[in-house]
Design an enzyme around this catalytic site. Structure first.
Site, PDB file in Angstrom:
ATOM      1  N   LYS A  22     -35.051-130.157 -28.329  1.00 54.71           N
ATOM      2  CA  LYS A  22     -35.673-128.990 -28.956  1.00 54.71           C
ATOM      3  C   LYS A  22     -36.325-129.383 -30.277  1.00 54.71           C
ATOM      4  O   LYS A  22     -37.494-129.084 -30.520  1.00 54.71           O
ATOM      5  CB  LYS A  22     -34.603-127.924 -29.177  1.00 54.71           C
ATOM      6  N   ARG A  91     -30.242-123.378 -34.442  1.00 53.58           N
ATOM      7  CA  ARG A  91     -30.323-123.580 -32.988  1.00 53.58           C
ATOM      8  C   ARG A  91     -29.738-124.923 -32.579  1.00 53.58           C
ATOM      9  O   ARG A  91     -29.982-125.943 -33.210  1.00 53.58           O
ATOM     10  CB  ARG A  91     -31.791-123.535 -32.545  1.00 53.58           C
ATOM     11  N   GLY A 100     -28.274-122.950 -22.339  1.00 56.04           N
ATOM     12  CA  GLY A 100     -27.289-121.898 -22.551  1.00 56.04           C
ATOM     13  C   GLY A 100     -25.864-122.386 -22.761  1.00 56.04           C
ATOM     14  O   GLY A 100     -24.940-121.598 -22.840  1.00 56.04           O
ATOM     15  N   MET A 102     -24.656-124.324 -25.323  1.00 57.78           N
ATOM     16  CA  MET A 102     -24.189-124.352 -26.710  1.00 57.78           C
ATOM     17  C   MET A 102     -24.712-123.123 -27.442  1.00 57.78           C
ATOM     18  O   MET A 102     -25.249-122.233 -26.826  1.00 57.78           O
ATOM     19  CB  MET A 102     -24.617-125.653 -27.360  1.00 57.78           C
ATOM     20  N   ARG A 335     -40.597-127.896 -23.489  1.00 60.09           N
ATOM     21  CA  ARG A 335     -40.010-129.126 -22.926  1.00 60.09           C
ATOM     22  C   ARG A 335     -40.637-129.359 -21.565  1.00 60.09           C
ATOM     23  O   ARG A 335     -41.216-128.444 -20.969  1.00 60.09           O
ATOM     24  CB  ARG A 335     -38.497-129.003 -22.802  1.00 60.09           C
ATOM     25  N   HIS A 451     -14.085-136.227   3.617  1.00 59.71           N
ATOM     26  CA  HIS A 451     -14.427-136.568   5.000  1.00 59.71           C
ATOM     27  C   HIS A 451     -15.603-135.719   5.482  1.00 59.71           C
ATOM     28  O   HIS A 451     -16.582-136.232   6.024  1.00 59.71           O
ATOM     29  CB  HIS A 451     -13.197-136.349   5.888  1.00 59.71           C
ATOM     30  N   SER A 782     -28.549-160.666   8.453  1.00 57.52           N
ATOM     31  CA  SER A 782     -28.628-159.224   8.256  1.00 57.52           C
ATOM     32  C   SER A 782     -27.319-158.780   7.636  1.00 57.52           C
ATOM     33  O   SER A 782     -26.245-159.006   8.186  1.00 57.52           O
ATOM     34  CB  SER A 782     -28.858-158.526   9.599  1.00 57.52           C
ATOM     35  N   CYS A 850     -28.642-153.943   7.159  1.00 55.30           N
ATOM     36  CA  CYS A 850     -28.637-152.910   8.196  1.00 55.30           C
ATOM     37  C   CYS A 850     -27.498-151.924   8.023  1.00 55.30           C
ATOM     38  O   CYS A 850     -27.280-151.070   8.861  1.00 55.30           O
ATOM     39  CB  CYS A 850     -28.594-153.546   9.576  1.00 55.30           C
ATOM     40  N   TYR A 870     -36.100-157.110   4.001  1.00 52.58           N
ATOM     41  CA  TYR A 870     -36.239-155.761   4.555  1.00 52.58           C
ATOM     42  C   TYR A 870     -34.934-154.988   4.420  1.00 52.58           C
ATOM     43  O   TYR A 870     -33.866-155.554   4.221  1.00 52.58           O
ATOM     44  CB  TYR A 870     -36.703-155.791   6.018  1.00 52.58           C
TER      45      TYR A 870
END
Ligand code: ADP
Ligand code: MG
Ligand code: MG
Length: 899
Positions: A22, A91, A100, A102, A335, A451, A782, A850, A870
């Protein structure tokens, strides 16, 4: 000497660490010449010192006094003077926006005398007393710690007495009474009087804002957003301007473009005759910002000009707060604004096209998770629906179905064509069939690595977990919220991107982005086309930038075809075990049960044509691209029926006086014989190939014959054979000999010369540690990061994630599950070692990954830096991987390296 206070004229937007977002942006707007009420900012360094030592820096008071004096001079008014007093706002504003969370105190400087002076100078008594009662209330609550409800109750009582619904209807006399009541309440609850000395008000308000950094809600917010706890907040002190001076005044919020879609335009709300907080608190209804054009065209036009200036200056979407005081516009905050994923792509794409930002910067402003969100169907947000509960958004997307409370019911109903949502306290592996059958999973317990969450994400299912506000009663087949009980069969809607559960069926809209991948062409339509164009433009940019190739994990021709549509450049993992399931299971059973070589060979021979056909179709779908086929990996007993099931069947027959079924009997013996205590570490992978005669030969023959068939059909097959779970170079050498023997045999018989690289997975620590030796006989590596994580940590993934991972996360042993994001310190080191030593003994060795980490943005950045060739991931994840691979390449060439 350290400066703890900066005038707006001394700061700029790059000083957010010190001045908070701010303060830094107010300074920036001041520098730009926008109308910002004068002020100064106390640094977060002062706050940090206050929070750690309990005292503000000794110098602070003096520095504040100096800046206050110059502020008073520039405003031509003094704080606390009786006539026309200067009023201030105090502020909070931290480095990261914590909306919102603080405190802010407005109208500092008023007391029993100044209020009279303010009334005179403004020519408005009511306004002066309204401001005073706001100050007493905010100060009492924020600084003197009196419960806000105490003031609210008094206000409500007064409104009742006066028979008005709205506090704008209270007249001056009533407001004066209210101020007296508030002051009495403060004396009663705080044990001291409301301070009349403006300097004391200011000093205490600043310290209270410092302290609000550690308010419970602020801490909670930081934990959720991963904001460090030790940053502290800056405090901005600013001259008040008044939106509550009458109908020619007001305050509002605005965005320089639509934060939902990214479209340019004027978006915001305006509330006439109101002070700041009133707009957001929703106590009165604001009007759309466009109304201001009618109410005050002059201010409206100036506001628009400022917004345009801010957007081109910040080169991004800005959100702002403004106030109009008697026809004069003041800018109070700006901002770079938060936005949806769609807006992120739209804004980045548009700004790059307009050459406001570079294409590199555009790529920085979007990310894979955002793209993933755009690919899921979403709820039509214009429909209004009753929110039942909110939980942790664990797996994105939107789904609608009837609530069911166990796996069997989910399977039953979905078999009848009904869509269901599986609701459980938490899920276990036993719930898997139900999770597969369900559209979404909703649990009351467990976090992002529970899970339910992990499995749902893996399956691309919608999941909301840890929904503490619901109580799931599985026995009664219902769940309850504070206000409602939802019984089995009730239709609910689950938003896995937001974590919201609604009653009833919220209408769904298909993702245009997904459709554009599926159909290979952007869908026509105004809105639709735009987001699709935005996404594809940035993806093209990523493709042009990335070094990593992106392949897919695909076991079926359908998946292979989809992967290709989504931009995959081959298959990095084609698992063959799925080809042994379903109606082919009896064949594999026969092979396992075979007593003689001849029986086994017959069973394998029956499997051969089926496998060959699978490979033909997959190679065809991926024609011209590499297809990495992995030899059979899981332990064979996974293809046999469950032991308990067989035992129960036998017991039932016995009870009926029947003899045991001879086939079952044999199966049970085999199951008993092959039972393993740790199947994950047992007879599987390359070990199977080495001890079960004929298995490798059959699989290689099927691949080779498929290649021959494809070549005869003018195709361009590019097979690669991959050996799983190698731990020693000798294992690979032995299997490789057999592969080459069969390969040469088949291809030379067909009169065709086509080579097939043979490589290995690196998924055991020993493989990584001996990568140099293994590479001598491997054409490629791989990285099987799922197993490599399991074996490096000694974690059995299916067991630990449900069992104790949430405790581990709570205790900060790791921040994210190592199965979700690659563990750089441990598994990552093994990977780096394997790459280095593998390439040392075989220069140019191709290395890919992979495991599921291949689709995880953070891990992709690591793989890029580790020098991989890759990454391979699920087909749906391919666009995400393309985007992140592009971002990774760009970041390592331009920006700072993360982690
Ligand atoms: P938050 O971070 O919660 O938005 P702010 O510090 O922005 O808190 O302030 C709360 C409200 O008070 C905002 O609506 C803001 O515009 C208003 N406000 C803050 N300072 C002033 C001021 N100097 N004059 C008028 N209104 C102000
Ligand atoms: Mg604000
Ligand atoms: Mg594995």
């Amino acid at each position: 000497m350290t400066s703890y206070v900066y005038d707006f004229a001394e700061g700029n937007k790059d000083m957010a660490d010190l001045l908070g977002g701010k303060g830094a942006n107010l300074a920036e707007m001041t520098r730009l010449g926008l109308p910002v009420p004068a002020g100064f900012t106390v640094t977060s360094a002062a706050c940090r010192q206050y929070l750690t030592t309990g005292r503000a820096p000794a110098e602070l008071d003096r520095q504040i006094r100096l800046h206050l004096t110059s502020l008073e001079r520039s405003c031509g008014r003094l704080l606390g003077q009786a006539a026309d007093p200067l009023l201030l706002s105090v502020r909070s504003g931290a480095r990261h926006s914590m909306p919102g969370m603080m405190e802010t105190v407005l109208d500092i400087g008023l007391n029993d005398y100044a209020v009279l002076g303010l009334a005179r100078s403004a020519g408005n008594e009511r306004f002066a007393w309204d401001s005073y009662r706001r100050l007493v209330q905010m100060f009492g609550n924020t600084v003197m710690q009196v419960d806000g409800a105490v003031f609210e109750d008094a206000l409500t009582r007064l409104k009742e007495q006066c028979q008005v619904a709205d506090d704008t209807r209270l007249d001056t006399a009533e407001l004066i009474r209210l101020v007296e009541t508030y002051k009495d309440l403060i004396r009663e609850h705080a044990g001291e009087a409301f301070p009349q000395d403006p300097a004391e008000q200011l000093r205490r308000a600043i310290l209270a804002v410092f302290a609000s950094w550690n308010a419970d809600r602020a801490r909670l917010y930081r934990r959720r957003e991963h904001i460090p706890d030790d940053l502290g907040t800056a405090v901005t002190v600013q001259r008040m301007v008044f939106g509550n001076l009458g109908p020619d005044s007001g305050s509002g919020v605005a965005f320089t473009r639509d934060p939902a879609t990214g479209r340019p335009g004027v978006y915001g709300d305006y509330l006439p005759n109101a002070q700041g907080e009133d707009v957001v608190s929703g106590t009165r209804n604001a009007v759309p910002l466009q109304e201001l054009q009618r109410l005050d065209p002059h201010s409206y036009n100036r506001l628009l000009a400022h917004m345009r200036q801010l957007e081109s200056h910040y080169r991004d979407l800005c959100d702002i707060e403004f106030t109009i005081e008697r026809g004069v516009l003041w800018m109070l905050q700006t901002r770079v604004g938060k936005r949806t994923s769609q807006a992120a792509f739209a804004i980045a794409g548009q700004l790059a096209q307009e050459a406001v930002i570079s294409t590199e910067e555009a790529l920085e402003r979007v990310d894979g998770e955002g793209l993933a969100r755009l690919m899921f169907p979403r709820f039509d947000t214009s429909a209004t629906s009753e929110v039942l509960a909110r939980g942790t958004p664990a797996s994105p997307g939107a789904a609608v179905g009837a609530a069911v409370f166990d796996s069997a019911e989910a399977v039953r109903r979905s078999a009848d064509g009904e869509k269901v949502v599986l609701v459980r306290q938490e899920t276990t592996p036993d719930d898997l069939p139900g999770m597969i059958a369900a559209e979404a999973v909703l649990t009351s317990r467990g976090g992002k690595t529970s899970h339910a969450a992990v499995v749902a994400r893996g399956m691309g299912k919608v999941c909301v977990c840890g929904t503490g506000s619901i109580t799931v009663n599985e026995a009664e087949r219902a769940f309850s919220t504070a206000g409602a009980t939802i019984r089995e069969g009730t239709v609910i809607s689950v938003d896995g991107s937001e974590g919201t559960v609604y009653r009833g069926a919220v209408p769904l809209v298909e993702s245009e982005v997904m459709r554009s991948f599926e159909t290979g062409r952007p869908h026509p339509g105004k809105d639709a086309a735009q987001v699709v164009t935005d996404v594809h433009r940035l993806l093209a940019q990523a493709d042009a930038t990335r070094r990593l190739e992106v392949r897919a994990n695909a076991d079926t021709p359908q998946d292979a075809a989809r992967a290709r549509r989504f931009g995959a450049q081959g298959i990095g993992l084609c698992r063959t075990e799925h080809m042994f399931l379903g109606d082919r299971r009896p064949l594999i059973e026969t092979m396992i049960l075979a007593h003689t070589d001849a029986e086994r060979e017959a069973a394998l021979a029956a499997l051969l044509p089926l496998q060959r056909q699978d490979f033909i179709e997959i190679l065809q779908a991926m024609d011209g691209f590499p297809v990495t086929i992995r030899l059979l990996d899981p332990p064979l007993h996974e293809f046999l029926p469950d032991r308990t099931e067989l035992a129960v069947r036998a017991a039932q027959r016995e009870a009926r006086g029947q003899d045991t079924d001879p086939h079952d009997h044999e199966l049970l013996r085999a199951v008993n014989r092959m039972r393993e205590t740790n199947p994950m570490l047992g007879l599987r992978g390359v070990r199977l190939g080495l001890v079960v005669p004929g298995l490798v030969a059959m699989q290689v023959r099927a691949v080779a014959e498929a290649v021959v068939a494809r070549i005869r059909a003018d195709g361009d097959p590019q097979p690669e054979i991959m050996v799983p779970l190698v731990g020693a170079a000798q294992e690979l050498t032995l299997v490789r000999e057999e592969v080459e023997r069969v390969w040469t045999h088949v291809t030379s018989a067909a009169g065709i010369t086509v080579t097939c690289p043979v490589g290995t997975m690196i998924e055991l620590p020993r493989a990584a540690l001996t990568a140099g030796r293994i590479a001598r006989n491997a054409d490629f590596f791989s990285l099987g990061t799922n197993d490599l994580t399991q074996t490096t940590w000694g974690f059995s993934r299916d067991d630990v994630e449900a069992e104790f991972f949430s405790a581990y996360l709570d205790k900060n042993i790791f921040e994210r599950s190592p199965f979700e994001t690659i563990d750089r310190e441990g598994v990552g080191r093994l990977i780096e070692l394997a790459v280095a030593e593998g390439r040392e003994s075989r220069p140019g060795l191709t290395v890919g990954v992979c495991g599921e980490h291949g689709g995880d943005p953070d891990s992709i950045h690591f793989f890029h830096r580790a020098g991989l060739d890759y990454i391979s991931c699920s087909p749906f994840r391919v666009p995400v991987a393309r985007l992140e691979a592009g971002r990774a390449a760009q970041r390592s060439s331009t920006g700072p390296q993360d982690g």
